[in-house]
Design an enzyme around this catalytic site. Sequence first.
Site, PDB file in Angstrom:
ATOM      1  CG  ASP A  84      -0.623  -0.152   2.478  1.00 39.58           C
ATOM      2  OD1 ASP A  84       0.258  -1.192   2.456  1.00 39.58           O
ATOM      3  OD2 ASP A  84      -0.804   0.706   3.593  1.00 39.58           O
TER       4      ASP A  84
ATOM      5  CG  HIS B 168      -1.868   4.084   6.817  1.00 40.61           C
ATOM      6  ND1 HIS B 168      -1.830   2.955   7.778  1.00 40.61           N
ATOM      7  CD2 HIS B 168      -1.101   3.414   5.803  1.00 40.61           C
ATOM      8  CE1 HIS B 168      -1.584   2.235   7.285  1.00 40.61           C
ATOM      9  NE2 HIS B 168      -1.431   2.767   6.149  1.00 40.61           N
TER      10      HIS B 168
END
Lengths: 303, 303
Positions: B66, B270
């Site tokens: 990611d 995040h």
Amino acid sequence: MRFEVLILGNSSATPMYERHPSSQVLNFNEQLFLIDCGEGTQMQLFRYGIKSNKISHIFISHLHGDHYLGLVGLLSSMNLSGRKSELHLYAPAALKEILDIQFKYSDTILRYDLIFHPTNSEKPEIILQTKMLTVTSFSLRHRVPTTGFRFDEGKRSASLIREKIEKLNVPTVFLSQLKRGVDCIGTDGTRYSASELTLPAPRSRSYAYCSDTRAFASYISAIQHVDLLYHETTFLHEMVDRAEETFHSTALEAAEVALQVGAGKLLMGHYSARYRDLTPLLTEAKSKFSNTHLSEEGKWYLV
Amino acid sequence: MRFEVLILGNSSATPMYERHPSSQVLNFNEQLFLIDCGEGTQMQLFRYGIKSNKISHIFISHLHGDHYLGLVGLLSSMNLSGRKSELHLYAPAALKEILDIQFKYSDTILRYDLIFHPTNSEKPEIILQTKMLTVTSFSLRHRVPTTGFRFDEGKRSASLIREKIEKLNVPTVFLSQLKRGVDCIGTDGTRYSASELTLPAPRSRSYAYCSDTRAFASYISAIQHVDLLYHETTFLHEMVDRAEETFHSTALEAAEVALQVGAGKLLMGHYSARYRDLTPLLTEAKSKFSNTHLSEEGKWYLV
């Protein structure tokens, strides 16, 4: 029985105008197959309400980034979301190496079985066969080893004529035999004729995926008479030199392929970023093969 | 002089609710830096009108997908769009191997110089230094080798007091000297005093990026007194056990870090896919450090 394809991405290498790199979901009788997996595929699956853990098989045509870069992300997310069921991956052998190195450095251990089946870009091969479906890979002609995929439905059953069945009160134990064309005789001697009580089995359907490829190569024999043909149409024919150079097809050429193989319907895609408006591509293809459609992301197409 | 950051992605590992994996663009005086490059970054750049070929440096924190899976696609698209200018890439050494294998199998030869600078996740290092900017990498504490990045603006010039300059008709040859604090004397003997004709130089600004990391580790000393701190806030503090286990931080902990280092402002990101509504994360962080903001994709934040 469902047999249809959802377009997740129909862009060529540079994704633009909200078009995404190649990927599509084939729903065959509620079994989900993913064909190619360009960057962003997992987000597209989420957007269109496809549960990625329901995908049982993934087919990757070749190792250009716009056809596989979404795979590591998708496989990782399946892992994070607790997937347990096995996943079959059909792709050029080198993809295994590409996946392994990335899983190694991200310290990822998949908790489901990823079963890797290397494809053969040299000749056609049956890569999956069940009673209901046969999947064949075949050679495309591109800059790196590439295969197309053909999905052939197995023999379909005849369908019962409900009104007649009910009127004659046919014992239910005979129904599956009748659908297979077998006449039955009841304990009282009544004869039940399959030909009278059923409609003929519908024709089996087929889908072929051809991206990326130079038009007119060995694959022509592999896609004869498909009902739905997805064929890349990267360029307008005025750019045929560029198509030859980059091993792609023009809209006109894809339509000629559809005509030559006797396809039922042509679905276009893999559009170059130079075309914001796709109408000229469609017009060009339809001039040769009228049952041509522009693939649109988020839309399902019946096979 | 511009010094601001555009959030392209603020999702944790599983992208959801139209949130994208980690990536951001730092604009420092019209020089563009990309920090992390999760899947889909090239599409996000296009969406927010950033010309990817203007990016001169890319910084990758670690090799979880990611944070880097968008890189091969981005580098390839830069190539296809004719990039010629060199590109500096700062990342864990293994990324070179990951890129090389993918370029090999896709038969990609970059037509621009990609200059790879392996980062050191063991200790802080100055990785880029110009007259105007210093970039430092420093260790974060995650499951794989990870660094954060700190961007420190160089010494700023004093600014001229325009009205006084014009009134005294100061010769333009003196202006840059005056800005540096040097008094000047004209050919007619007129004395121009820097302290009278300028405002003091503004304080130099700084930005730090901390994702992914367990809160409170060695990096605390590296991010002292940053003006803007982007710190991951994957979980609410009620999930601190999970944060410990996965080497992430809670919103409360990130706020405590911001407080401890004397940051000017905390930017959160995040976010775990379990939080559709992010308000509870914000409320928790603000309870400890009031100048806290949720990062939003597509939004620029001044440093």
